[in-house]
Write an enzyme that holds these catalytic residues in place. Structure first.
Site, PDB file in Angstrom:
ATOM      1  N   LYS A 216       0.801  -1.222   0.000  1.00 31.65           N
ATOM      2  CA  LYS A 216       0.000   0.000   0.000  1.00 31.65           C
ATOM      3  C   LYS A 216       0.840   1.280   0.000  1.00 31.65           C
ATOM      4  O   LYS A 216       0.433   2.297  -0.567  1.00 31.65           O
ATOM      5  CB  LYS A 216      -0.969  -0.003   1.173  1.00 31.65           C
ATOM      6  CG  LYS A 216      -2.046  -1.086   1.066  1.00 31.65           C
ATOM      7  CD  LYS A 216      -3.057  -0.997   2.189  1.00 31.65           C
ATOM      8  CE  LYS A 216      -4.130  -2.055   2.036  1.00 31.65           C
ATOM      9  NZ  LYS A 216      -5.182  -1.956   3.073  1.00 31.65           N
TER      10      LYS A 216
ATOM     11  N   ASN B 206      -3.960   0.625  22.710  1.00 28.37           N
ATOM     12  CA  ASN B 206      -2.808  -0.003  22.067  1.00 28.37           C
ATOM     13  C   ASN B 206      -1.758  -0.307  23.129  1.00 28.37           C
ATOM     14  O   ASN B 206      -1.710   0.346  24.179  1.00 28.37           O
ATOM     15  CB  ASN B 206      -2.212   0.939  21.007  1.00 28.37           C
ATOM     16  CG  ASN B 206      -1.372   0.200  19.987  1.00 28.37           C
ATOM     17  OD1 ASN B 206      -1.868  -0.700  19.301  1.00 28.37           O
ATOM     18  ND2 ASN B 206      -0.109   0.548  19.872  1.00 28.37           N
TER      19      ASN B 206
END
Length: 275
Positions: A65, A149
């Site tokens: 990507k 996270n």
């Protein structure tokens, strides 16, 4: 014969051919075909630039990507902002890069939440998928995002959040996750199912969009559903991002119902073979 393909590694289990080929058939695009090519990020530019002119576009999955964004001759605002591209479209002036993962998130959130107002979201994970997730949440009207996270990656995500008008904060898995989950309007998980499996009973207190679709359902979505909350999987996000790619490649409205039907049939078939 116009063609398109998905690029990445590993690629053999990609569902993109199922979606796009079903769309070509339903739209009456005779002669169109969609395939897959395995490639590394390093090999992607050469593959794209040497591709046959019949290839009108490419879907790009990891790890390509970032390379897709770099090779493009022109770039959409959202792909530039997010910093990666999952779509390459051949144009007269070269390759155009877009990021339709953003559209996928928006479509999945719409199916999950309907018209319900959303102001505060819990985003699990801070990797590559977190960025289009933030874009989709901002488009939805979210003002505050708490990122769960294991490490504080605010330096990476804060510039994007500020551009999107989002108030961003970070928490670790050591925090009071049960209290936090009960204050949010939606949970978006962008991590492998195993990464949160030990915390699902603590977290699953709001509607959940889990970007994972294999295996499905995930422990997080099963727990949320047992608590009475609606859930949506990554296959819905996959379909919505593919609708946008299909339309950019072909110039024809995506036959969504037929594409979704083909996707669900394939997922059901795969689930039966793994039992």
């Amino acid at each position: 014969m116009p063609r398109a393909a998905v690029l990445g590694r590993p690629i053999e289990h990609s569902l993109s051919p199922v979606l796009h080929n079903a769309g070509y058939e339903a739209a009456g695009l005779a002669g169109w075909g969609y395939t897959r090519f395995e490639t590394t990020a390093e090999g992607l530019p050469d593959l794209v630039e040497k591709s046959d002119p019949d290839f009108v576009g490419f879907s790009v999955t990891m790890p390509g990507k970032f390379a897709a964004l770099r090779l493009a001759d022109s770039v959409s605002d959202r792909a530039q902002l997010i910093g990666s591209a999952n779509t390459l479209v051949r144009r007269a002036d070269g390759w155009f890069a877009d990021n339709t993962d953003t559209v996928g998130v928006c479509g999945a959130l719409a199916e999950l939440l309907g018209d319900e107002p959303v102001r505060h979201a819990l985003l699990i994970g801070a990797g590559g998928t977190a960025r289009p997730a933030l874009w989709g949440l901002a488009e939805r009207g979210v003002k505050k995002v708490t990122v769960l996270n294991r490490s504080d990656r605010s330096a990476e995500l804060l510039p994007l959040a500020q551009n999107l008008g989002l108030e961003l904060s970070f928490v670790s898995f050591d925090g009071d996750l049960s209290a936090l989950a009960r204050t949010v309007d939606v949970i978006v998980s962008t991590v492998p199912a195993a990464a949160v499996e030990d915390y699902v009973f603590t977290i699953a207190h709001a509607p959940v969009l889990d970007v994972i679709y294999d295996p499905w359902p995930t422990p997080l979505t099963m727990c949320a559903a047992a608590n009475g909350y609606k859930t949506v999987g990554g296959h819905v996000m996959l379909a919505h991002q593919a609708f946008s790619q299909f339309e950019q490649f072909t110039g024809v409205a995506a036959p969504r119902e037929e594409m979704l039907k083909a996707l669900n049939q394939e997922l059901q078939k795969r689930s039966q073979t793994t039992k």
